[in-house]
Design a protein around this motif. Structure first.
Motif, PDB file in Angstrom:
ATOM      1  N   ARG A  86       0.861  -1.185   0.000  1.00 17.31           N
ATOM      2  CA  ARG A  86       0.000   0.000   0.000  1.00 17.31           C
ATOM      3  C   ARG A  86       0.896   1.233   0.000  1.00 17.31           C
ATOM      4  O   ARG A  86       1.765   1.376   0.853  1.00 17.31           O
ATOM      5  CB  ARG A  86      -0.897  -0.020   1.231  1.00 17.31           C
ATOM      6  N   ILE A  87       0.676   2.123  -0.947  1.00 19.12           N
ATOM      7  CA  ILE A  87       1.443   3.366  -1.025  1.00 19.12           C
ATOM      8  C   ILE A  87       0.739   4.436  -0.207  1.00 19.12           C
ATOM      9  O   ILE A  87       1.346   5.108   0.617  1.00 19.12           O
ATOM     10  CB  ILE A  87       1.602   3.815  -2.493  1.00 19.12           C
ATOM     11  N   LEU A  88      -0.544   4.605  -0.449  1.00 16.30           N
ATOM     12  CA  LEU A  88      -1.435   5.515   0.272  1.00 16.30           C
ATOM     13  C   LEU A  88      -2.781   4.804   0.382  1.00 16.30           C
ATOM     14  O   LEU A  88      -3.013   3.823  -0.328  1.00 16.30           O
ATOM     15  CB  LEU A  88      -1.614   6.829  -0.502  1.00 16.30           C
ATOM     16  N   PRO A  89      -3.689   5.302   1.214  1.00 20.86           N
ATOM     17  CA  PRO A  89      -5.028   4.697   1.206  1.00 20.86           C
ATOM     18  C   PRO A  89      -5.620   4.734  -0.209  1.00 20.86           C
ATOM     19  O   PRO A  89      -5.668   5.783  -0.852  1.00 20.86           O
ATOM     20  CB  PRO A  89      -5.827   5.581   2.157  1.00 20.86           C
ATOM     21  N   GLY A  90      -6.014   3.583  -0.710  1.00 26.47           N
ATOM     22  CA  GLY A  90      -6.599   3.491  -2.041  1.00 26.47           C
ATOM     23  C   GLY A  90      -5.603   3.432  -3.179  1.00 26.47           C
ATOM     24  O   GLY A  90      -5.996   3.419  -4.340  1.00 26.47           O
ATOM     25  N   VAL A  91      -4.307   3.375  -2.870  1.00 28.77           N
ATOM     26  CA  VAL A  91      -3.277   3.278  -3.907  1.00 28.77           C
ATOM     27  C   VAL A  91      -2.352   2.134  -3.533  1.00 28.77           C
ATOM     28  O   VAL A  91      -1.688   2.181  -2.498  1.00 28.77           O
ATOM     29  CB  VAL A  91      -2.460   4.587  -4.057  1.00 28.77           C
ATOM     30  N   ILE A  92      -2.345   1.092  -4.372  1.00 29.68           N
ATOM     31  CA  ILE A  92      -1.505  -0.065  -4.091  1.00 29.68           C
ATOM     32  C   ILE A  92      -0.646  -0.411  -5.300  1.00 29.68           C
ATOM     33  O   ILE A  92      -0.978  -0.070  -6.433  1.00 29.68           O
ATOM     34  CB  ILE A  92      -2.331  -1.301  -3.666  1.00 29.68           C
ATOM     35  N   VAL A  93       0.440  -1.098  -5.029  1.00 34.03           N
ATOM     36  CA  VAL A  93       1.303  -1.602  -6.086  1.00 34.03           C
ATOM     37  C   VAL A  93       1.422  -3.109  -5.910  1.00 34.03           C
ATOM     38  O   VAL A  93       1.475  -3.608  -4.783  1.00 34.03           O
ATOM     39  CB  VAL A  93       2.696  -0.905  -6.077  1.00 34.03           C
ATOM     40  N   LYS A  94       1.399  -3.825  -7.018  1.00 28.35           N
ATOM     41  CA  LYS A  94       1.527  -5.282  -6.962  1.00 28.35           C
ATOM     42  C   LYS A  94       2.120  -5.797  -8.256  1.00 28.35           C
ATOM     43  O   LYS A  94       2.051  -5.139  -9.295  1.00 28.35           O
ATOM     44  CB  LYS A  94       0.170  -5.932  -6.707  1.00 28.35           C
ATOM     45  N   ARG A  95       2.709  -6.957  -8.171  1.00 28.68           N
ATOM     46  CA  ARG A  95       3.202  -7.653  -9.363  1.00 28.68           C
ATOM     47  C   ARG A  95       2.022  -8.388  -9.990  1.00 28.68           C
ATOM     48  O   ARG A  95       1.163  -8.915  -9.290  1.00 28.68           O
ATOM     49  CB  ARG A  95       4.286  -8.651  -9.012  1.00 28.68           C
ATOM     50  N   ILE A  96       2.006  -8.404 -11.309  1.00 29.77           N
ATOM     51  CA  ILE A  96       0.922  -9.074 -12.026  1.00 29.77           C
ATOM     52  C   ILE A  96       1.490  -9.885 -13.183  1.00 29.77           C
ATOM     53  O   ILE A  96       2.638  -9.692 -13.585  1.00 29.77           O
ATOM     54  CB  ILE A  96      -0.113  -8.066 -12.588  1.00 29.77           C
ATOM     55  N   ILE A  97       0.663 -10.747 -13.700  1.00 31.80           N
ATOM     56  CA  ILE A  97       0.901 -11.392 -14.990  1.00 31.80           C
ATOM     57  C   ILE A  97      -0.088 -10.719 -15.928  1.00 31.80           C
ATOM     58  O   ILE A  97      -1.306 -10.804 -15.723  1.00 31.80           O
ATOM     59  CB  ILE A  97       0.678 -12.908 -14.906  1.00 31.80           C
ATOM     60  N   ILE A  98       0.412 -10.005 -16.907  1.00 30.68           N
ATOM     61  CA  ILE A  98      -0.428  -9.128 -17.736  1.00 30.68           C
ATOM     62  C   ILE A  98      -1.592  -9.882 -18.388  1.00 30.68           C
ATOM     63  O   ILE A  98      -2.718  -9.375 -18.411  1.00 30.68           O
ATOM     64  CB  ILE A  98       0.411  -8.354 -18.787  1.00 30.68           C
ATOM     65  N   GLU A  99      -1.355 -11.064 -18.879  1.00 32.36           N
ATOM     66  CA  GLU A  99      -2.429 -11.822 -19.532  1.00 32.36           C
ATOM     67  C   GLU A  99      -3.555 -12.127 -18.547  1.00 32.36           C
ATOM     68  O   GLU A  99      -4.730 -11.995 -18.882  1.00 32.36           O
ATOM     69  CB  GLU A  99      -1.885 -13.129 -20.141  1.00 32.36           C
ATOM     70  N   ASP A 100      -3.190 -12.537 -17.335  1.00 34.33           N
ATOM     71  CA  ASP A 100      -4.203 -12.828 -16.309  1.00 34.33           C
ATOM     72  C   ASP A 100      -4.961 -11.562 -15.920  1.00 34.33           C
ATOM     73  O   ASP A 100      -6.188 -11.575 -15.780  1.00 34.33           O
ATOM     74  CB  ASP A 100      -3.559 -13.442 -15.062  1.00 34.33           C
ATOM     75  N   PHE A 101      -4.234 -10.470 -15.729  1.00 34.73           N
ATOM     76  CA  PHE A 101      -4.862  -9.205 -15.359  1.00 34.73           C
ATOM     77  C   PHE A 101      -5.890  -8.786 -16.411  1.00 34.73           C
ATOM     78  O   PHE A 101      -7.026  -8.440 -16.079  1.00 34.73           O
ATOM     79  CB  PHE A 101      -3.804  -8.106 -15.196  1.00 34.73           C
ATOM     80  N   LEU A 102      -5.499  -8.810 -17.685  1.00 33.54           N
ATOM     81  CA  LEU A 102      -6.407  -8.387 -18.751  1.00 33.54           C
ATOM     82  C   LEU A 102      -7.593  -9.329 -18.901  1.00 33.54           C
ATOM     83  O   LEU A 102      -8.689  -8.894 -19.247  1.00 33.54           O
ATOM     84  CB  LEU A 102      -5.649  -8.251 -20.075  1.00 33.54           C
ATOM     85  N   ASN A 103      -7.400 -10.604 -18.627  1.00 25.80           N
ATOM     86  CA  ASN A 103      -8.515 -11.558 -18.690  1.00 25.80           C
ATOM     87  C   ASN A 103      -9.488 -11.371 -17.532  1.00 25.80           C
ATOM     88  O   ASN A 103     -10.676 -11.654 -17.668  1.00 25.80           O
ATOM     89  CB  ASN A 103      -7.998 -12.996 -18.706  1.00 25.80           C
ATOM     90  N   GLU A 104      -8.986 -10.915 -16.384  1.00 28.35           N
ATOM     91  CA  GLU A 104      -9.821 -10.805 -15.184  1.00 28.35           C
ATOM     92  C   GLU A 104     -10.580  -9.486 -15.062  1.00 28.35           C
ATOM     93  O   GLU A 104     -11.531  -9.407 -14.285  1.00 28.35           O
ATOM     94  CB  GLU A 104      -8.957 -11.004 -13.938  1.00 28.35           C
ATOM     95  N   ILE A 105     -10.182  -8.451 -15.794  1.00 27.37           N
ATOM     96  CA  ILE A 105     -10.925  -7.201 -15.673  1.00 27.37           C
ATOM     97  C   ILE A 105     -12.321  -7.390 -16.268  1.00 27.37           C
ATOM     98  O   ILE A 105     -12.497  -8.104 -17.248  1.00 27.37           O
ATOM     99  CB  ILE A 105     -10.196  -5.990 -16.314  1.00 27.37           C
ATOM    100  N   PRO A 106     -13.305  -6.762 -15.641  1.00 26.92           N
ATOM    101  CA  PRO A 106     -14.691  -6.959 -16.080  1.00 26.92           C
ATOM    102  C   PRO A 106     -14.960  -6.429 -17.486  1.00 26.92           C
ATOM    103  O   PRO A 106     -14.341  -5.478 -17.947  1.00 26.92           O
ATOM    104  CB  PRO A 106     -15.500  -6.172 -15.049  1.00 26.92           C
ATOM    105  N   SER A 107     -15.896  -7.084 -18.136  1.00 25.48           N
ATOM    106  CA  SER A 107     -16.351  -6.666 -19.463  1.00 25.48           C
ATOM    107  C   SER A 107     -17.488  -5.683 -19.307  1.00 25.48           C
ATOM    108  O   SER A 107     -18.116  -5.634 -18.252  1.00 25.48           O
ATOM    109  CB  SER A 107     -16.810  -7.887 -20.264  1.00 25.48           C
ATOM    110  N   PRO A 108     -17.803  -4.916 -20.316  1.00 26.91           N
ATOM    111  CA  PRO A 108     -17.162  -4.902 -21.619  1.00 26.91           C
ATOM    112  C   PRO A 108     -15.765  -4.290 -21.543  1.00 26.91           C
ATOM    113  O   PRO A 108     -15.523  -3.371 -20.779  1.00 26.91           O
ATOM    114  CB  PRO A 108     -18.090  -4.044 -22.478  1.00 26.91           C
TER     115      PRO A 108
END
Length: 173
Positions: A86-108
């Protein structure tokens, strides 16, 4: 919920290009005297570091370039020490796998493209991906996304996000 995602490179944080990233965050998250509580913004650096700004819980984020840049630099430094921080309240940093991240974001799911695509009615619940500069493997990464454009003029991501928010606020998109 509006979700704005910017795919970019960490080297831009220390270059003249940093303004595009900081203005993107401000344009996506801020109103003239308040925050957009219904917006989440994700800055993806080098396809594996995500700094997330969550509008409903974000606190102490100032709209000036120097403050935003400090948050980004802090996030890039902290990612080396922890997997999630957590950097600030409501601001976080994390490592991701880009393909998984893009697949998991809600549609449309849309991606901003000034070369092809069409003007779509976005509504209030969507995810839209921007890249600066154009990313490698765009076709593979964004295969499940709908190409989207605003008009005939090529815009930088920081310009496009402001226009999109304004048009949605007015009921035009």
């Amino acid at each position: 919920m509006r979700r704005f995602i910017l795919l970019t490179f960490s080297k831009f944080v220390n270059s003249d290009e940093r303004g595009i990233i900081t203005r993107f965050i401000v344009g996506a998250m801020m109103l003239s005297h308040n925050l957009r509580r219904d917006v989440n913004t994700y800055i993806i650096f080098d396809n594996n570091i995500c700094i997330a700004f969550e509008g409903k819980s974000m606190r102490n984020v100032r709209p000036d370039e120097k403050s935003i840049l400090g948050i980004l630099k802090s996030g890039l430094l902290r990612i080396n020490s922890k997997k999630l921080s957590r950097i600030l309240p409501g601001v976080i940093v994390k490592r991701i796998i880009i393909e998984d991240f893009l697949n998991e974001i809600p549609s449309p799911k849309f991606f901003y493209s000034f070369t092809h695509g069409k003007i779509e009615k976005l509504g209030e619940d969507f995810s839209i991906i921007f890249s600066y500069p154009k990313i490698e493997n765009e076709d593979i990464l964004l295969k499940n996304c709908i190409p989207f454009k605003i008009g005939k003029t090529e815009l930088f991501p920081d310009q496009a996000v402001v226009i999109i928010n304004n048009k949605i606020d007015r009921g035009e998109l």
